[in-house]
Design a protein around this motif. Structure first.
Motif, short mmCIF file in Angstrom:
data_model
loop_
_atom_site.label_atom_id
_atom_site.label_comp_id
_atom_site.label_asym_id
_atom_site.label_seq_id
_atom_site.Cartn_x
_atom_site.Cartn_y
_atom_site.Cartn_z
N ASP A 285 0.87 -1.18 0.00
CA ASP A 285 0.00 0.00 0.00
C ASP A 285 0.90 1.23 0.00
OD1 ASP A 285 -1.68 2.13 0.50
OD2 ASP A 285 -2.90 1.08 2.00
N ALA A 286 1.19 1.72 -1.21
CA ALA A 286 2.06 2.88 -1.39
C ALA A 286 1.24 4.13 -1.71
CB ALA A 286 3.07 2.62 -2.49
N ALA A 287 0.01 4.16 -1.20
CA ALA A 287 -0.91 5.27 -1.51
C ALA A 287 -0.31 6.62 -1.19
CB ALA A 287 -2.22 5.07 -0.75
N GLU A 288 0.53 6.68 -0.14
CA GLU A 288 1.10 7.96 0.30
C GLU A 288 2.52 8.17 -0.19
OE1 GLU A 288 0.80 7.80 4.57
OE2 GLU A 288 -1.30 7.19 4.52
N ALA A 289 3.04 7.25 -1.00
CA ALA A 289 4.50 7.20 -1.18
C ALA A 289 4.99 7.34 -2.62
CB ALA A 289 5.04 5.90 -0.59
N LEU A 290 4.16 7.75 -3.58
CA LEU A 290 4.63 7.90 -4.94
C LEU A 290 5.85 8.82 -4.98
CD1 LEU A 290 4.44 7.55 -7.99
CD2 LEU A 290 2.75 9.40 -8.02
N THR B 212 2.28 -4.02 -11.03
CA THR B 212 2.70 -5.40 -10.82
C THR B 212 3.58 -5.87 -11.97
OG1 THR B 212 1.90 -7.66 -10.37
CG2 THR B 212 0.64 -6.34 -11.96
N ASP B 213 4.37 -6.91 -11.70
CA ASP B 213 5.10 -7.63 -12.75
C ASP B 213 4.39 -8.91 -13.15
OD1 ASP B 213 7.27 -5.83 -13.02
OD2 ASP B 213 8.22 -6.66 -11.22
N ASP B 214 3.26 -9.18 -12.50
CA ASP B 214 2.50 -10.41 -12.71
C ASP B 214 1.45 -10.18 -13.81
OD1 ASP B 214 0.62 -12.51 -12.51
OD2 ASP B 214 1.11 -12.83 -10.40
N ALA B 215 1.69 -10.75 -14.99
CA ALA B 215 0.80 -10.53 -16.12
C ALA B 215 -0.61 -11.03 -15.84
CB ALA B 215 1.36 -11.22 -17.36
N GLU B 216 -0.71 -12.17 -15.17
CA GLU B 216 -2.03 -12.75 -14.89
C GLU B 216 -2.80 -11.88 -13.91
OE1 GLU B 216 -3.96 -16.92 -13.17
OE2 GLU B 216 -1.83 -16.84 -13.71
N GLY C 259 5.90 1.26 -4.65
CA GLY C 259 4.93 0.69 -5.58
C GLY C 259 5.47 -0.50 -6.34
N SER C 260 6.80 -0.74 -6.23
CA SER C 260 7.41 -1.84 -6.99
C SER C 260 7.70 -3.07 -6.13
CB SER C 260 8.73 -1.37 -7.62
OG SER C 260 9.72 -1.12 -6.63
N PHE C 261 7.36 -3.01 -4.85
CA PHE C 261 7.68 -4.11 -3.95
C PHE C 261 6.53 -5.11 -3.88
CE2 PHE C 261 10.17 -0.49 -2.49
CZ PHE C 261 11.45 -1.03 -2.36
N GLY C 262 6.86 -6.38 -3.71
CA GLY C 262 5.84 -7.40 -3.51
C GLY C 262 5.18 -7.84 -4.80
N ARG C 263 4.11 -8.63 -4.66
CA ARG C 263 3.37 -9.13 -5.82
C ARG C 263 2.70 -7.98 -6.58
NH1 ARG C 263 0.45 -13.98 -6.49
NH2 ARG C 263 1.99 -14.90 -5.08
N ALA C 264 2.25 -6.99 -5.83
CA ALA C 264 1.62 -5.82 -6.45
C ALA C 264 1.79 -4.63 -5.52
CB ALA C 264 0.14 -6.07 -6.71
N GLY C 265 1.77 -3.45 -6.11
CA GLY C 265 1.79 -2.20 -5.36
C GLY C 265 0.60 -1.35 -5.75
N VAL C 266 0.21 -0.47 -4.85
CA VAL C 266 -0.98 0.35 -5.08
C VAL C 266 -0.66 1.81 -4.78
CG1 VAL C 266 -3.28 0.86 -4.16
CG2 VAL C 266 -2.63 -1.50 -4.65
N LEU C 267 -1.11 2.70 -5.67
CA LEU C 267 -0.95 4.15 -5.49
C LEU C 267 -2.32 4.80 -5.41
CD1 LEU C 267 1.77 4.82 -8.20
CD2 LEU C 267 2.15 4.51 -5.75
N SER C 268 -2.36 5.98 -4.78
CA SER C 268 -3.58 6.78 -4.73
C SER C 268 -3.30 8.15 -5.34
CB SER C 268 -4.05 6.97 -3.28
OG SER C 268 -5.08 7.94 -3.21
N PHE C 269 -4.29 8.65 -6.10
CA PHE C 269 -4.21 10.00 -6.66
C PHE C 269 -5.36 10.86 -6.13
CE2 PHE C 269 -2.76 7.11 -10.22
CZ PHE C 269 -1.42 7.21 -9.88
N ASN C 270 -5.72 10.63 -4.87
CA ASN C 270 -6.73 11.46 -4.22
C ASN C 270 -6.27 12.92 -4.20
OD1 ASN C 270 -9.15 11.89 -2.79
ND2 ASN C 270 -8.11 11.75 -0.83
#
Length: 375
Positions: free
Chosen positions: A160-165, A201-205, A175-186
């Motif tokens: 959860d990189a919502a605050e960290a772009l 994510t790097d996971d195509a599926e 946003g590049s760590f783990g299976r997936a990362g998430v950003l917020s543009f609130n």
């Protein structure tokens, strides 16, 4: 005298020109070339193979958790010191959150506490869908330690990189760590699309599944055919155009927030019992500058400074109220040291927006200096 806000949107003529071009192109909603370009540009910036633009950071979290199979009968481990969206997204899937206390230096999840919890959950043969660390106030969690801990336990990480772009850790982008990362543009984030988010994510599926579910899970046929429950989670083309303009200005907006943080650091340097949360991390994006006050040493409480600034129409905010203290999560499983509760009681976020002109910054510093001089 106008109000000084905590972190207002930093938008101007460039964003206006991008939005106008998107409208005139005819690609108003729901998707379009600006969405495609925004995804591509942000994936390149973060260093991931795929990016999926969503209507909010919460939507991206929900999709990421669905992508790793979160559901009823499972747990999602996360910090107690976070915004409600982190826990809400887990509950949307039917999973139950388990809250872990924080490192008092950064506010990020306590990795030692996390490791002991994961060992216990494994011994109890509990089903854990994911671990969701949160990069608090623009400081990345300690992924050098956290990722190996989760890998040994066999649990995927959703960042959860919502605050960290724009923040980094060991040379890698938030946003590049783990299976997936998430950003917020609130609207209050480091950059904004009014409302919006991104799954990285790097996971195509996982990326393909997220795109499918985010567009109402519509089957690729001429008529409307649905075999799964989907969601209306995609970002509009006009908002993506605003995001592209913002992304082109991101480095400058981060520099401005660093300048503000440095000014606060100098202002409080001579104040005993006052420190800046996460100040030692060189990779921080300085989204919000947060002070931590030890009242017995400083001689004052953060609420007193907040009241003094509010009287001069200057906005501040306490640190996030921990999830385990929220009525909606009463009875949730927790692993605590008391660190998050202490930060909630002693932390205060200060105006940090990159759009804040120098005369407003000077007004805030003057008001703080006035408060400190009386003590």
């Amino acid at each position: 005298m106008s109000k000084v806000y905590l972190s207002p949107p930093d938008v101007g003529q460039l964003e206006e020109s991008y939005a106008l071009a998107a409208i005139r192109s005819g690609w108003v909603a729901p998707l379009g070339p600006d969405v495609d370009a925004f995804e591509s540009e942000l994936a390149e910036r973060i260093g991931t193979s795929y990016a999926v633009a969503t209507s909010s950071g919460t939507a991206a979290l929900h999709l990421a958790l669905l992508g790793v199979g979160a559901g009823p009968g499972q747990a999602v481990v996360m910090p107690t010191l976070t915004f409600a969206a982190t826990a809400n997204a887990a509950i949307y899937t039917g999973a139950e959150p388990i809250f872990v206390d924080c490192d008092p230096t950064t506010g990020n999840i306590d990795v030692d506490l996390l490791e002991s919890l994961l060992d216990r959950l494994a011994a109890e043969q509990r089903r854990v869908a994911a671990v969701v660390p949160v990069d608090m106030f623009g400081v990345c969690a300690d992924y050098d330690r956290l990722l190996p801990v989760c890998e040994r336990a066999g649990y995927p990480v959703i960042e959860d990189a919502a605050e960290a772009l724009g923040a980094t850790r060991s040379g890698r982008a938030a946003g590049s760590f783990g299976r997936a990362g998430v950003l917020s543009f609130n609207g209050n984030k480091i950059m904004t699309t009014s409302g919006g988010g991104m799954l990285l994510t790097d996971d195509a599926e996982l990326a393909a599944r997220a795109r499918y579910l985010a567009t109402q899970a519509r089957q690729p046929v001429a008529h409307y055919e649905h075999t799964d429950i989907g969601y209306n989670y995609r970002l509009s083309n006009v908002l993506a155009a605003i995001g592209r303009a913002q992304l082109s200005r991101l480095d400058g907006m981060i520099r401005r927030r660093h300048e503000l943080r440095d000014q606060y650091a100098k202002l409080f340097a001579a104040c005993p019992g006052v420190r800046l949360l996460g100040d030692a991390d060189p990779g921080a994006n300085c989204w919000l500058t947060t002070i931590v006050v030890e009242p017995e040493i400083a001689g004052w409480r953060p609420g007193e400074l907040a009241a003094h600034l509010a009287a001069q129409d200057i906005e501040t905010r306490p640190v996030w109220k921990p999830m385990h203290l929220q009525p909606v999560h009463a009875g949730a499983e927790t692993v605590l040291t008391g660190a998050a509760e202490r930060l909630f009681a002693t932390g205060l976020t200060l105006p940090s927006g990159s759009a804040m002109p120098e005369h407003e910054g000077e007004r805030v510093r003057r008001a703080i200096d006035e408060f400190l001089s009386r003590r």
